[in-house]
Design an enzyme around this catalytic site. Structure first.
Site, PDB file in Angstrom:
ATOM      1  N   LYS A   1       0.919  -1.857  -0.040  1.00  0.00           N
ATOM      2  CA  LYS A   1       0.080  -0.161  -0.184  1.00  0.00           C
ATOM      3  C   LYS A   1       0.751   0.979  -0.222  1.00  0.00           C
ATOM      4  CE  LYS A   1      -0.499   0.946   4.404  1.00  0.00           C
ATOM      5  NZ  LYS A   1      -0.063   2.425   5.229  1.00  0.00           N
ATOM      6  N   THR A   2       2.087   0.977   1.229  1.00  0.00           N
ATOM      7  CA  THR A   2       2.796   2.222   1.061  1.00  0.00           C
ATOM      8  C   THR A   2       3.143   2.818  -0.572  1.00  0.00           C
ATOM      9  OG1 THR A   2       3.643   1.565   3.277  1.00  0.00           O
ATOM     10  CG2 THR A   2       4.965   3.244   2.194  1.00  0.00           C
TER      11      THR A   2
ATOM     12  N   ASP B   1      -3.723   8.115   3.906  1.00  0.00           N
ATOM     13  CA  ASP B   1      -3.578   6.510   4.751  1.00  0.00           C
ATOM     14  C   ASP B   1      -4.197   6.451   5.673  1.00  0.00           C
ATOM     15  OD1 ASP B   1      -1.377   4.450   4.271  1.00  0.00           O
ATOM     16  OD2 ASP B   1      -0.034   5.325   5.511  1.00  0.00           O
ATOM     17  N   GLU B   2      -4.203   4.426   5.682  1.00  0.00           N
ATOM     18  CA  GLU B   2      -4.641   3.807   6.980  1.00  0.00           C
ATOM     19  C   GLU B   2      -5.785   4.813   7.153  1.00  0.00           C
ATOM     20  OE1 GLU B   2      -3.264   1.412   8.097  1.00  0.00           O
ATOM     21  OE2 GLU B   2      -1.230   1.820   7.965  1.00  0.00           O
TER      22      GLU B   2
ATOM     23  N   GLN C   1      -8.316  -4.984   8.784  1.00  0.00           N
ATOM     24  CA  GLN C   1      -7.012  -4.866  10.235  1.00  0.00           C
ATOM     25  C   GLN C   1      -7.587  -3.523  10.939  1.00  0.00           C
ATOM     26  OE1 GLN C   1      -2.823  -5.099   8.748  1.00  0.00           O
ATOM     27  NE2 GLN C   1      -4.089  -4.464   6.644  1.00  0.00           N
TER      28      GLN C   1
ATOM     29  N   ARG D   1       1.546 -11.597   9.879  1.00  0.00           N
ATOM     30  CA  ARG D   1       2.495 -10.654  10.434  1.00  0.00           C
ATOM     31  C   ARG D   1       3.584 -11.518  10.604  1.00  0.00           C
ATOM     32  NH1 ARG D   1       1.171  -6.595   9.803  1.00  0.00           N
ATOM     33  NH2 ARG D   1       0.205  -7.240   9.032  1.00  0.00           N
TER      34      ARG D   1
END
Length: 736
Positions: A40-41, A227-228, A258, A607
């Protein structure tokens, strides 16, 4: 915007088709559902650079919003790298930083000057205490910290005092919370100051009420990048919606699976209703995961599919070398002590095989769970770090409790006595402490002995004398209790009788429940030692254990703190009902809380790059009692095709076998019967011979009356009349 060189030829070529669609869908509202590990970044920064390189906007015409300064720096650096030159003149930063910049331009509209001061937490609480005292509020019962939590929740919802309705109000502080909030805001304005909550609150209020200012920002910002987005609260959502009404070129990147921060105001509904908020919105799903192997992704996807409140996506490996891999391992153990030993043993084995410790993490649901793993790693000499928090024995509430223990065992321990003499507050100020110190130095006696003399001779007066005298008498009682009832009962008693646990029960901050859990874990740890002195010696050795100079250490952290990180091997212990999913979360938020807990489990699994080991114990010790545990419902929701289940604690719990078997290449398990503790020991209950059907009315000693909603072998899902939905073993209920 002038571009001196042609577009970099490879900045789009490095993207997969999903990522490229997210970058090139430039105009109109766009939601990018970016699954864990899907890049995503890269999408966000490349989209930013793409807008500038294709001359759709000047740098100052793009508003880019992040949640952390670190994310903002990373975005600036990546955009500059793609552009081939420093990115200047950007409106890029966190919500608070951008709103502070806006508020200084328009401060007069909310009664401030442009040079207003932003107060830190300590100044906020001191100012709020003054306001509460002016309103004759008992600040011992209703602490400023608790009141600040109420105010910040209102600010997170975009509510100035005048906008608080009866539905939003609270009976906190005898129903005066709204008046205190208004008084606090008045005092802030009088000081030409704002707190962090005001930055978003005031700017949103200005945009709501000043159409000319809103129109100016509509002309200014042609594109908005967020973002987020799944972590936004209501006031952040309102601020973004107001700004996006202009060009409507808003791109929000996030993952509804998330969203795990509702306890600090995040609203998952913001991302779920994106299409309703912005007509004609497009959704691009990033589903190619570049982190984890196929079995881990399949297990995580199978688990999160049980959530109803989601937009839906399925992760798949983005690398050819990740198509195969180890299945997620579920280890069933006899008790929590063996769980810590199993994790320690496996880390030792991985280390011998050349596995980097820095690529190993132990992720727990709550901070108190780290203690058992910290002590195990210390015992076997494995270096570790606690990420995002203090080590267990370094936490303030643990240090306070240990100070009480030290002052009980050793009356001459001046440092311990001074630490807790006014914790919780007893009205012992600096003047009284100075008097005690002067008496102690003049007579060469400990501080507590000096306090006794001052109480007896009248050297301390009034309420301070009564408070100190009462505390000293309590210490005498606790010392006597050590001889008669033992150290576990004594410490539990002193924490209650001193008012220390009640202090945290009255605290309404988000951290208070975790502090209480830590105190319970501390009392539980005492049962492992023969005496209080032995425990204190152990703590001293643990806290003196210096960290290794190298950076190759195992990471211990909570699941909340692990978001955004990744490791080759991840241990996920404590997957039991009540622990994970967390009972308090379900009690407070019902199914909404359960779904967030499931999202947290999804975050934990994703993770792991190569190996995920989930464990649960048949027995956990609560204080000095062993308590039977029910495996987490999440274990049942993991698809069988992608997990391997090992261990035989369930059979051992039924006393049908006396040892646990090993399984090839994995975790050699040893037989461990629980140690029997005399203190507060309660006999286990035999399994039921009858079956309780769905719809039956039942009674539970702790939760009261309820109705059975579902039956899963010996586990019942019960809707209790007063305490909500819970899952319990059928042996602990009676037919009503």
């Amino acid at each position: 915007m002038k571009v001196e060189s042609p577009l970099p030829p490879d900045y789009l070529a490095r993207l997969n088709p999903e990522q490229r669609a997210a970058v090139e869908t430039v105009d109109g509202p766009l939601l990018v559902l970016a699954g864990a590990g899907t890049g995503k970044t890269r999408v966000l920064t490349t989209r930013f650079a793409h807008i500038l390189l294709t001359r759709r906007a000047f740098p100052s015409q793009v508003l880019a919003v992040t949640f952390t300064n670190k994310a903002a720096r990373e975005m600036r650096e990546r955009v500059s790298a793609i552009l081939g030159e420093p990115a200047e003149g950007l409106w890029l930063g966190t919500f608070h930083a951008l709103c502070a910049r806006m508020l200084r331009r328009h401060a007069e509209h909310v009664g401030l000057s442009s040079n207003f001061t932003i107060l830190d937490t300590d100044d906020q609480n001191r100012l709020l205490k003054q306001v509460m005292e002016a309103n004759r509020i008992d600040t011992k019962r209703w602490t400023p910290q608790s009141m600040m939590g109420v105010i910040q929740r209102w600010k997170d919802r975009g509510l100035i005092p005048a906008r608080i309705t009866a539905a939003e109000d609270t009976d906190f502080a005898n129903g005066k919370a709204q008046a205190i909030y208004a008084g606090y805001q008045d005092r802030l304005r009088a000081l030409n100051a704002a707190d962090f909550g005001d930055l978003l609150l005031y700017v949103t209020e200005i945009l709501r009420t000043q159409p000319d200012i809103l129109a100016d920002y509509h002309r200014r910002f042609r594109y908005i990048l967020v973002d987020e987005y799944q972590d936004t609260n209501l006031v952040q959502y309102l601020w973004l919606r107001l700004l996006a009404q202009g060009h409507r070129n808003i791109c929000c990147v996030g993952d509804d699976d998330q969203s795990i921060y509702s306890w600090r105001g995040a609203e998952v509904e913001n991302i779920l209703r994106f299409e309703k908020d912005f007509d004609g919105a497009k959704i691009v799903r990033l589903e190619s995961n570049y982190r984890s192997t196929a079995p881990i992704l399949a297990a995580a996807s199978g688990l999160i599919a049980h959530n109803e409140g989601r937009l839906g996506k399925t992760l798949r490996p983005g690398r050819t070398d990740a198509q195969n891999g180890e299945k997620v391992t579920i280890v069933e153990l006899w008790d929590s002590d063996e769980e810590a030993r199993m994790v320690g043993t496996q880390i030792e084995e991985l280390r011998r095989e050349g596995h980097s410790l820095a690529e190993i993490a132990v992720l727990v649901r709550a901070g108190f769970q780290t203690r058992a793993f910290e002590e195990r790693l210390i015992n076997i000499g494995i270096p570790y770090r606690v990420v995002g928090g203090l080590r267990f024995y370094e936490r303030a509430e643990i240090r306070d409790a240990i100070a009480y223990m030290r002052a009980t065992v050793q009356p001459a321990d001046d440092l311990a006595f001074e630490r807790i003499v006014n914790v919780p507050r007893r009205g012992v100020g600096e003047a009284a402490l100075r008097t005690m110190h002067e008496t102690a130095r003049a007579n060469g006696i400990p501080l507590s002995v000096a306090a006794v003399r001052l109480v007896e001779t009248g050297g301390l007066k009034g309420k301070v004398r009564d408070a100190i005298g009462g505390l000293l008498r309590q210490f005498e009682q606790w010392r006597a209790l050590l001889d008669t009832d033992g150290h576990v009962v004594t410490v539990a008693t002193l924490l209650d009788e001193s008012g220390y646990t009640d202090m945290w029960k009255q605290d309404k901050s988000a951290e208070a429940p975790g502090r209480l859990e830590n105190l319970k874990e501390l009392v539980r740890a005492l049962a492992e030692f023969e005496s209080l002195g032995g425990f204190l010696d152990h703590v001293a050795l643990v806290t003196e254990n210096e960290e290794a100079s190298d950076s190759d250490k195992v990471s211990l952290m909570t699941l909340h703190g692990a978001k955004g990180l990744e490791f080759d091997t991840v241990f996920l212990p404590g997957w039991e009902e009540g622990v994970f999913p967390n009972q308090r979360a379900m009690d407070e938020s019902g199914n909404k809380g359960l779904e967030e807990e499931r999202r947290l489990a999804y975050v934990g699994l994703t993770r792991a790059r190569r190996r995920a080991i989930v464990s649960h114990a048949a027995n956990r010790r609560i204080y000095a009692n062993w308590q039977a545990s029910i495996p987490s419902r999440f274990l049942e929701e993991l698809p069988d095709a992608h997990v391997q289940r090992t261990g035989s604690a369930g059979m051992a719990r039924d006393a049908r076998i006396s040892s646990l078997t090993s399984f090839p290449g994995q975790f050699p398990l040893t037989a461990q019967r629980p140690r029997v503790i005399d203190v507060w020991e309660q006999p286990g209950r035999p399994a039921r011979t009858d079956r309780i059907p769905v719809g039956a009315r039942v009674f539970h000693q702790k939760f009261g009356y309820g109705t059975v909603k579902a039956v899963d072998d010996d586990k019942l899902d019960i809707a209790f009349d007063k305490t909500g939905d819970k899952r319990v073993l059928d042996r602990f209920v009676e037919r009503a």
